[in-house]
Structures are given as structure tokens and as C-alpha cells.
Design a protein around this motif. Structure first.
Motif, PDB file in Angstrom:
ATOM      1  N   ALA A  52       0.819  -1.214   0.000  1.00 23.49           N
ATOM      2  CA  ALA A  52       0.000   0.000   0.000  1.00 23.49           C
ATOM      3  C   ALA A  52       0.853   1.264   0.000  1.00 23.49           C
ATOM      4  O   ALA A  52       0.495   2.264  -0.624  1.00 23.49           O
ATOM      5  N   LEU A  53       1.984   1.207   0.699  1.00 26.33           N
ATOM      6  CA  LEU A  53       2.858   2.382   0.800  1.00 26.33           C
ATOM      7  C   LEU A  53       3.948   2.385  -0.270  1.00 26.33           C
ATOM      8  O   LEU A  53       4.811   3.257  -0.271  1.00 26.33           O
ATOM      9  N   ASP A  54       3.900   1.402  -1.158  1.00 20.65           N
ATOM     10  CA  ASP A  54       4.854   1.303  -2.258  1.00 20.65           C
ATOM     11  C   ASP A  54       6.298   1.282  -1.756  1.00 20.65           C
ATOM     12  O   ASP A  54       7.166   1.982  -2.271  1.00 20.65           O
ATOM     13  N   PHE A  55       6.538   0.464  -0.714  1.00 24.95           N
ATOM     14  CA  PHE A  55       7.878   0.338  -0.158  1.00 24.95           C
ATOM     15  C   PHE A  55       8.801  -0.321  -1.167  1.00 24.95           C
ATOM     16  O   PHE A  55       8.384  -1.202  -1.911  1.00 24.95           O
ATOM     17  N   ASN A  56      10.055   0.074  -1.126  1.00 23.92           N
ATOM     18  CA  ASN A  56      11.056  -0.631  -1.923  1.00 23.92           C
ATOM     19  C   ASN A  56      11.473  -1.891  -1.153  1.00 23.92           C
ATOM     20  O   ASN A  56      11.018  -2.143  -0.038  1.00 23.92           O
ATOM     21  N   GLU A  57      12.350  -2.683  -1.748  1.00 21.28           N
ATOM     22  CA  GLU A  57      12.748  -3.954  -1.142  1.00 21.28           C
ATOM     23  C   GLU A  57      13.380  -3.772   0.237  1.00 21.28           C
ATOM     24  O   GLU A  57      13.098  -4.525   1.170  1.00 21.28           O
ATOM     25  N   THR A  58      14.211  -2.764   0.376  1.00 26.74           N
ATOM     26  CA  THR A  58      14.882  -2.518   1.658  1.00 26.74           C
ATOM     27  C   THR A  58      13.878  -2.134   2.740  1.00 26.74           C
ATOM     28  O   THR A  58      13.950  -2.631   3.868  1.00 26.74           O
ATOM     29  N   GLN A  59      12.937  -1.269   2.411  1.00 24.48           N
ATOM     30  CA  GLN A  59      11.921  -0.852   3.376  1.00 24.48           C
ATOM     31  C   GLN A  59      11.033  -2.029   3.776  1.00 24.48           C
ATOM     32  O   GLN A  59      10.704  -2.197   4.954  1.00 24.48           O
ATOM     33  N   THR A  60      10.671  -2.848   2.797  1.00 22.21           N
ATOM     34  CA  THR A  60       9.836  -4.021   3.075  1.00 22.21           C
ATOM     35  C   THR A  60      10.580  -4.987   3.980  1.00 22.21           C
ATOM     36  O   THR A  60      10.026  -5.489   4.965  1.00 22.21           O
ATOM     37  N   ARG A  61      11.820  -5.231   3.670  1.00 25.98           N
ATOM     38  CA  ARG A  61      12.645  -6.144   4.477  1.00 25.98           C
ATOM     39  C   ARG A  61      12.772  -5.639   5.911  1.00 25.98           C
ATOM     40  O   ARG A  61      12.636  -6.404   6.867  1.00 25.98           O
ATOM     41  N   SER A  62      12.992  -4.365   6.071  1.00 29.55           N
ATOM     42  CA  SER A  62      13.121  -3.779   7.405  1.00 29.55           C
ATOM     43  C   SER A  62      11.823  -3.929   8.204  1.00 29.55           C
ATOM     44  O   SER A  62      11.848  -4.282   9.389  1.00 29.55           O
ATOM     45  N   LEU A  63      10.694  -3.676   7.553  1.00 24.08           N
ATOM     46  CA  LEU A  63       9.410  -3.818   8.228  1.00 24.08           C
ATOM     47  C   LEU A  63       9.178  -5.273   8.627  1.00 24.08           C
ATOM     48  O   LEU A  63       8.762  -5.561   9.752  1.00 24.08           O
ATOM     49  N   MET A  64       9.479  -6.186   7.735  1.00 24.77           N
ATOM     50  CA  MET A  64       9.275  -7.601   8.029  1.00 24.77           C
ATOM     51  C   MET A  64      10.192  -8.080   9.160  1.00 24.77           C
ATOM     52  O   MET A  64       9.773  -8.849  10.024  1.00 24.77           O
ATOM     53  N   LEU A  65      11.414  -7.609   9.185  1.00 23.73           N
ATOM     54  CA  LEU A  65      12.320  -7.968  10.279  1.00 23.73           C
ATOM     55  C   LEU A  65      11.835  -7.392  11.606  1.00 23.73           C
ATOM     56  O   LEU A  65      11.942  -8.033  12.649  1.00 23.73           O
ATOM     57  N   SER A  66      11.280  -6.191  11.565  1.00 21.56           N
ATOM     58  CA  SER A  66      10.716  -5.581  12.782  1.00 21.56           C
ATOM     59  C   SER A  66       9.557  -6.417  13.313  1.00 21.56           C
ATOM     60  O   SER A  66       9.421  -6.601  14.524  1.00 21.56           O
ATOM     61  N   VAL A  67       8.724  -6.902  12.413  1.00 17.43           N
ATOM     62  CA  VAL A  67       7.598  -7.751  12.806  1.00 17.43           C
ATOM     63  C   VAL A  67       8.113  -9.041  13.433  1.00 17.43           C
ATOM     64  O   VAL A  67       7.623  -9.472  14.478  1.00 17.43           O
ATOM     65  N   LEU A  68       9.113  -9.638  12.812  1.00 16.75           N
ATOM     66  CA  LEU A  68       9.700 -10.870  13.366  1.00 16.75           C
ATOM     67  C   LEU A  68      10.292 -10.632  14.750  1.00 16.75           C
ATOM     68  O   LEU A  68      10.107 -11.431  15.658  1.00 16.75           O
TER      69      LEU A  68
END
Length: 86
Positions: A52-68
Motif C-alpha cells: 500500500a505504501l509502495d515500499f522498496n525492497e529494503t523498506q519491506t525487508r526492514s518492516l518484516m524484520l521488525s515484525v519478526l
């Protein structure tokens, strides 16, 4: 996520949490529970938000790691995720 909302609100004071929730495809109450910490973010939701926020790969990875990291009850796993984030 809250920082993104606040950044948008700073640029446009009329931008509401309802608007942000709509942009993310969420209800306002659900987003509010995420912001307050009542509801943890799932991996599925992280992907939805990233899209939805059109994150790039790095931003997506960072968010997913934060969730983990937030979901990890194992101190060893949490430490490894923190090391990756830094």
C-alpha cells in the motif's frame, strides 16, 4: 508505521488516521490498536502495508524484520533479528 502517518500529517494537517487507515486498506480502529500496541502487526499485514505504501525492497525487508523481532519470544532469535536490523 506511526512515523509515516505523522510525517504525512505534518505535511497535511487535515490528513487523519482514518485517511491513513483507508490508504492501507485497514479500519481506523484496527490501525489505532496497532499504534497503541494492543494488536501486533502480522507478516501478512506487513506485506499489505508495504504494498500500500509502495515500499522498496529494503523498506519491506526492514518492516518484516521488525515484525519478526516483535513477535519473537526467544531472546536468541530476537538478538539475531536486532543485529540484522542494525
Amino acid at each position: 508505521l506511526k512515523d509515516i502517518y505523522l510525517g504525512r500529517r505534518e505535511k497535511n494537517p487535515a490528513y487523519s488516521m482514518s485517511s491513513f487507515a483507508r490508504d492501507l486498506g485497514l479500519s481506523k480502529s484496527f490501525l489505532s490498536r496497532i499504534f497503541s500496541g494492543e494488536r501486533p502487526m502480522s507478516m501478512k499485514l506487513a506485506i499489505q502495508v508495504s504494498t500500500a505504501l509502495d515500499f522498496n525492497e529494503t523498506q519491506t525487508r526492514s518492516l518484516m524484520l521488525s515484525v519478526l523481532q516483535a513477535a519473537s519470544k526467544n531472546a536468541k532469535v530476537s538478538k539475531k533479528v536486532r543485529a540484522i536490523l542494525e
